[in-house]
Each structure stands twice: as C-alpha cells, then as structure tokens.
Design a protein around this motif. Structure first.
Motif, mmCIF file in Angstrom:
data_model
loop_
_atom_site.group_PDB
_atom_site.id
_atom_site.type_symbol
_atom_site.label_atom_id
_atom_site.label_comp_id
_atom_site.label_asym_id
_atom_site.label_seq_id
_atom_site.Cartn_x
_atom_site.Cartn_y
_atom_site.Cartn_z
ATOM 1 N N PRO A 1 5.872 -3.134 -4.275
ATOM 2 C CA PRO A 1 4.983 -3.125 -5.083
ATOM 3 C C PRO A 1 5.517 -2.476 -6.703
ATOM 4 O O PRO A 1 4.843 -2.814 -7.754
ATOM 5 C CB PRO A 1 4.067 -2.113 -4.523
ATOM 6 C CG PRO A 1 4.823 -1.637 -3.428
ATOM 7 C CD PRO A 1 5.779 -2.652 -3.272
ATOM 8 N N MET B 1 0.727 -1.191 0.055
ATOM 9 C CA MET B 1 0.170 -0.083 0.044
ATOM 10 C C MET B 1 0.849 1.394 -0.009
ATOM 11 O O MET B 1 0.227 2.396 0.404
ATOM 12 C CB MET B 1 -0.918 -0.064 1.143
ATOM 13 C CG MET B 1 -2.125 -1.152 1.026
ATOM 14 S SD MET B 1 -3.087 -1.263 2.699
ATOM 15 C CE MET B 1 -4.134 0.031 2.279
ATOM 16 N N ARG C 1 10.129 8.143 -7.136
ATOM 17 C CA ARG C 1 9.834 6.843 -7.243
ATOM 18 C C ARG C 1 10.508 5.885 -8.033
ATOM 19 O O ARG C 1 11.014 4.681 -7.649
ATOM 20 C CB ARG C 1 8.234 6.670 -7.503
ATOM 21 C CG ARG C 1 7.464 5.585 -7.123
ATOM 22 C CD ARG C 1 6.049 5.624 -7.200
ATOM 23 N NE ARG C 1 5.413 4.260 -7.036
ATOM 24 C CZ ARG C 1 5.094 3.531 -8.004
ATOM 25 N NH1 ARG C 1 5.517 3.714 -9.289
ATOM 26 N NH2 ARG C 1 4.421 2.176 -7.816
ATOM 27 N N ASP D 1 3.644 2.021 1.950
ATOM 28 C CA ASP D 1 4.454 2.307 3.008
ATOM 29 C C ASP D 1 5.864 1.898 3.053
ATOM 30 O O ASP D 1 6.030 0.854 2.176
ATOM 31 C CB ASP D 1 3.897 1.729 4.446
ATOM 32 C CG ASP D 1 2.640 2.376 5.029
ATOM 33 O OD1 ASP D 1 2.220 3.306 4.282
ATOM 34 O OD2 ASP D 1 2.332 1.672 5.990
#
Lengths: 409, 409
Positions: free
Chosen positions: A346, A183, A322, A185
C-alpha cells in the motif's frame, strides 16, 4: 548466466501459476507424507536435542506429553536423546509450523492444495490460548493448560473447523492476504484484517456445525483474541506457492527460509532439498514487560515462509517507522527476481511485493532479507518474549551460492 | 477577528472534550426529543412533500407503511400533503440517518451519549437487506421485503443488538473509527475494517443473547453482507461530537452538513439552529450496472456528518486515485480550523484529519468540502444507484457567511 536467468524466470512463472486453496482439516498421520507415531516435526532446518534451544525442547516435550508417549519432561527428553523419537523438519514433509512448529501424528492440520498441480501442503492449527501471553506449546510451554488446549483443539475445534471449511467449499486465502496487506497487515506478525477476514469465511459453517452456544462462543472469542489465528493457513498457502517454484534446475531463487531456534536455514530452487544454514540472530523489538534482550531466544519458526514469498518483513518491516519499512521493501527489490501479482504494497501505491529472493543477488549486493517474527523466551516453559525483527545470517546464502557455483561451473 | 478566532478555538476544544459512547438501543418515541406518532424524521434540511425527491418520497411512504399509518402509497402521500403527518429533519431532533434518513416513532435507534456532557444523540439501525443492491427503505424502496425487514429489525435484531451493547458495556466507537481509517476505510462509504471491528464488540453479547442458531446466523451474515452496518452508530458518534461544538457564540465552524435529496444544508456553531441551504449536487462515481448519470438523484443523507468531523471524503476522497484523495485532504486543511486527535490520515503518516470547517475560510478561499456518498436512484422504489462524490453548494456557505457577517458587524 542466461541459464540461471531463464531458470529463475521459470521458477517465478511456476509460483505465479500456483493456485493454493484451503481444502480441509485432517490428522497429520493420515495426510503428511511419512508421518509416524514416533516422529516429531519441528520448525526450521534439522536439529538434534543437544543443539536445540530451550523453547524448542519445551515444545518437543509438549508434543510428547500431548501424544501420551512420555509421562513427564524427563522421560520426553530421554526418548529423544535415546532415539526412540525422531526429530525432522516440517519443511521436509511439505509442512510448516509457526515458532517451534511442533507437529505430532495425532495433531490435526490444515490441508492446502495447489489446484494447479494437486500438490498438498500442511500446517498445524494455532495453539494460542487467547491469553495475550503466548503461553502455548509453540512458544515452548508444556504446562497443563497448554497441553489441555491441544486436546481441546483435537476434540472440539479441529472437527468444527473442518466442517466450516467444508461448508465454505475451498477457501481461497490469496485474496484475503492481498486485501489484508492493503489494510496494513504485514500478514506475519500483524493480522488485524486477515484474521477477521478468515473468520468471516469460516463463520457460516461454524454457525451451522456448532450447536452448542458455549463452544461457539469459546471458539469465536479464541479466534478474536488470538489475532494471528490466520497465520497457520496463510503459511501453508505461502508454502504451496514457494514449493511450486522449487526444484527448477539452475534456479538461484530461495524457496524456504526457516529457523529452528538455533539455526536459520534456507533452501534454493536449483539445489534440491539441501538445507544451507547459519546461526540464527536474536530478534530485537518489543519485549513483554520485565524482559530484557538477554531473555530472548534465537530466531525460531517456519513462519519466515511469509517473508520468502513477499509478506511479513518483506512487505512491511516492523523495524522502525513506516518510512523505514518502505525503504526496506524498496531495497529488497534489489535482491528479488520479480514482483508479486497477488500482494500489493500500500505504501508504494500498490506495487507488487518483492518476490523470489535470489541468493546470487543477496551475496553480490550484500543485502539480506528482512524478517518480522514472534520472539520466544530462551528458557523452556516461558510464554512469548514479544515480537521483533532480524535478518537471516549471510552465511546461509554464501554457502548456498558456493554450492550453486559448484553446480554451475 | 479575534473574537471569531477565540470562539472557533472554543468550539474545537469542546468537540475534542466530547466523549461519545454507544450506550444502548431504544424506541424513537421513548428517547428522541419531541418524537411523536405522526412525525417522520428525514435526512437533511427541512423539506415539503412538493419539493421532495423520488427516493425521499419513497422512504417516507415506507415509513408510513411500516407504522401502519397508511395502507398504501396513495394514502401515505395524501397524509403528508394534508398535513396529517409532519416532516422534520433528524438533525433538529439530535438524530441522524443515512440516505433518506427516515425515523418513525416505533423504530429502534442507537443511543450515543456524550459522557462529558450527558447529551444523547440517536441514529436508526441500518435497514440494509444484505442483498448488495440497496433495495431498502433508506434508498426510497417501499416494496414488501423492505417493509418486512423493518419489522424484523424491530422484532428480532434491535432487541438482540440492545442486549449485545448492554453486555459489552459502553461501546467506544472512536478507537474503532481511528483504527479503521488507518486500515484504509473512509468510514463513510467504505467500512471493510469498521464493520468487522464493530461486530467484534457485539459478538460476545450476540452469542449470549441469541439462543436461536438460525437467527444468529441471519444476523451475522446480514452484518457481514451489509458492509456499512457500522455507519449509523458512527454517524451518531460524529453527531455527538459536532453537537458539542455547536452554539458557541461567534464561532464560524460548520457543525452540520446534511442533504435531503433536493437541498444541501449546513448549520454553523455561532448561528444557532438555523439551516443554510443550496441545491444539492448530483454525485458522480461508480453506478450500478445499466444506470447512467441521469438516473441519479440529488445528494441525500445525514451521513455527511462524517465529512463534517473529518471522515469520509475529508479523510479519503473516492473521487480519483489515492494521490488525488491525499491532495484533496491537504487542500481541506486550508479551510478547517484544527486537526483531529482521534482520526489519523494514513497517507499523511498519521497527521490528524482536517477538523472544523470554517465558513469564512471556505468562502474566502473558494474551496468547498469534499463528500463521499451513496447515490440514490431519482425514482422512488428503485434500489441504490451506486456510490460517488460531490461538493456542497457554495451558496449555503455564502448565505451563512452573510448571516454571520450581519451578526459580527
């Protein structure tokens, strides 16, 4: 090298077999091995008062004021200098604490038990005041509100947390961490998912145990406003797993990375309990308003145990975009032994997080782990300086590799 | 075409200027325009009893039992057939409801107000029983526990929710949706982040308003176990925004996509309140144990208002792998007019979600929107059949484009 390879595989295997669950809350003096009234546990490798940084000194003073062992700052300092009080690393007592990581004998701690081995590890309870400032003892603040908050934790929060954990039965934090990573974190400095998920496991028990609505409201708001409330038990979970991989002869896997605000220290599976240290870097990142990089203390806290196991900066660095974070993670596969089964990245379509830093690969490839971290102000009694990122000093890994080489030759 | 282009830009501009906030809870009969005792609002385009599917009939029966207008299934059916009770779409009353979408006059509804226009829209409160089965009225179940739960919502949950919203002041759901998308929710069929974030905004008020611990525990556990508890107010938020873009002359932007369990209907900004419909598909996906695709009802629910605004299957389709979902979203940019400022696609580095489906592009490119959806069992009084994905029928868009063409020529 086959001996090392086999040893590292064995260390990873043991870590993957570990099955840590949160089983309760208890007083440090009743649970932590060799805990005693005049002992202060702190984050990172061993340190003396003389070499301690401002925030670590502040937190030690806070601990002594909380215990009632000292009446004021001066007396607290004198007690440590005169040796009336001992300083020892949390990690040397199977414990971990974020930032200054102060654990004193009367403090309550989370108890995490590895169900595979029965081994227990400990972490303190977040002492955040929910003020979004970090004006708590772990950042080196020993003002009255910070000390009062420690007393409230003991009188009110800890017993209720204990009952909530009991009500929930064993709380398995690994799925919470895994879900939270997916999610977004990093599970070290960002826990937007992990803290609510942890709260959810506690909620039925909290509602049952706490008859006073005002107290319940205070606790729930505190947990929401803390944000990193789940960090301490997550750190203990990571510690339980890395500990399972420790003391495998000939293994070059890092099982501890921790900082005391002055030095960054590591432990290596095949090198027993020895610390290898180097000067800790000063983290760069997002500072609190009005602060400049020269206000920031050297890196501090046992929370790099999350990076040690593949979380934090290992999974999602906050050092840039990112894509930068993904590139860092990809690079770290080059200095780790395995990939996590429990933690998935992810941005890499669920590839297991890099697991098991190998000092030999780190030195050979000249690539260091990446650490996300809260930043303390370099002066005691200042709230948090912000959040940032940094690397461990290569010196620590080189020293360990030399020590390792001696053993292997 | 310049006229259409300008009109579409205007519709998008109005949608982006909308500023919906959750302002309270109220009884349908006191708030929803033209609501009356013998009116049952339902999801999707208009429908008659004869053409209604099993679960929609079941939910209508449930609504009449809840209102005490009918004593049993047979009487309920007779009342609708005899015209003693009217069926009208939620959307024609500025309301939305998931699955069967039944709203009756005594039911409490969320009130979402567009602060830019003062326009208010409504959605019912999730009637999920927290049993992980979907044995609730919205899935067509009218057993006693489902009806009792509706009464409990009115007697207990709705008043407390109302006080919690009042205590919180206006609740701005857009940031919650935006954050949840980044945390991996599709914000239609997955709300692992959105529901806890919504609960967090309610919690201080719930704790203050609810003096009874047992009730508080029931409510909090219900919200946790529902999972999609935040869907209804999120749907109302989407409805408020799409409504702001409605009725722009010459605009070919879709402002409603909704299904009644038999037909899939759309509305188009420049075509007033007219519905354009086609036979609804049967969703494919993950079915409850023991069910086969032949057990699944045709697509049902107003919840495709989330897809209409760039959430759900538009943002993160559940039709395949994560890469499949990203490919679908990328394709949908080809049939939308704009990109959302509020909703960012994490897999596309935060690119704004596709916003404003254009019927002319849909028909020209022969690409249809993608919808995630809960699946109802085709027989009434059966719990949820699972969750799946589907496309709207091209027929609806072609019909609308023909209607649009007539106007434009």
């Amino acid at each position: 090298m086959d001996v090392i390879r086999q040893a590292n595989a064995e260390a990873i295997k043991r870590m993957k077999q570990a099955n840590p669950t949160l089983v309760g809350i208890g007083k440090a003096k009743e649970h932590i091995p060799e805990m005693r009234e005049n002992l202060i546990l702190h984050a990172g490798p061993p340190i003396t008062w003389a070499r301690a940084s401002g925030p670590l000194k502040g937190a030690i003073i806070g601990g002594l004021l909380f215990e009632g062992l000292a009446k004021n700052e001066e007396e607290a300092a004198r007690m440590v200098i005169d040796g009336e009080v001992d300083l020892e690393p949390c990690h040397d007592h199977r414990a971990v604490g974020p930032m200054a990581g102060i654990i004193t004998s009367s403090m309550s701690v989370y108890i995490v038990e590895d169900q595979s081995s029965g081994q227990r590890v400990y972490s303190n309870i977040s002492d955040d005041l929910g003020d979004f400032l970090g004006s708590s003892v772990r950042f080196g603040v020993f003002e009255k509100p910070a000390i009062d908050h420690l007393h409230w934790i003991e009188s009110t929060l800890a017993p209720l947390l204990g009952q909530a954990i009991e009500e929930a039965g064993h709380i398995d934090l690994l799925p919470i961490i895994g879900r939270s990573l997916l999610m977004g974190d990093d599970c070290h400095v960002t826990m937007d998912a992990a803290t609510p998920l942890f709260l959810r496991t506690l909620m039925p028990g909290l509602l049952k145990a706490c008859g006073d609505r005002e107290t319940l409201t205070k606790i729930i708001n505190l947990i929401y406003n803390d944000g990193l409330f789940a960090l301490n038990p997550i750190m203990a979970t990571c510690k339980a797993i890395t500990l399972a991989g420790n003391n495998v002869n000939h293994s070059s896997i890092v099982t501890v990375m921790a900082r005391n605000g002055t030095e960054f220290g590591i432990k290596v599976s095949g090198l027993g309990d020895q610390w290898f240290t180097g000067l800790a870097e000063i983290g760069r990142g997002q500072l609190m308003p009005g602060l400049s990089p020269s206000d920031v203390n050297r890196d501090m806290g046992d929370s790099a145990i999350t990076e040690t196991l593949g979380l934090g900066g290992t999974a999602r660095s906050i050092s840039g975009s990112r894509q930068d974070a993904t590139n860092i993670t990809l690079q770290l596969y080059g200095i780790t032994e395995a990939e996590s089964d429990a933690f998935e990245i992810p941005a890499l379509d669920g590839r297991g997080s890099p697991m098991g830093f190998d000092i030999l690969k780190i030195v050979e490839k000249n690539i260091r782990p990446a650490v996300n971290s809260g930043l303390a102000h370099k002066h005691m009694n200042h709230p948090s300086a912000g959040v940032g990122f940094l690397h461990p000093p290569m010196e620590a890994f080189v020293d360990a590799a030399i020590g390792f080489g001696d053993l292997e030759i």
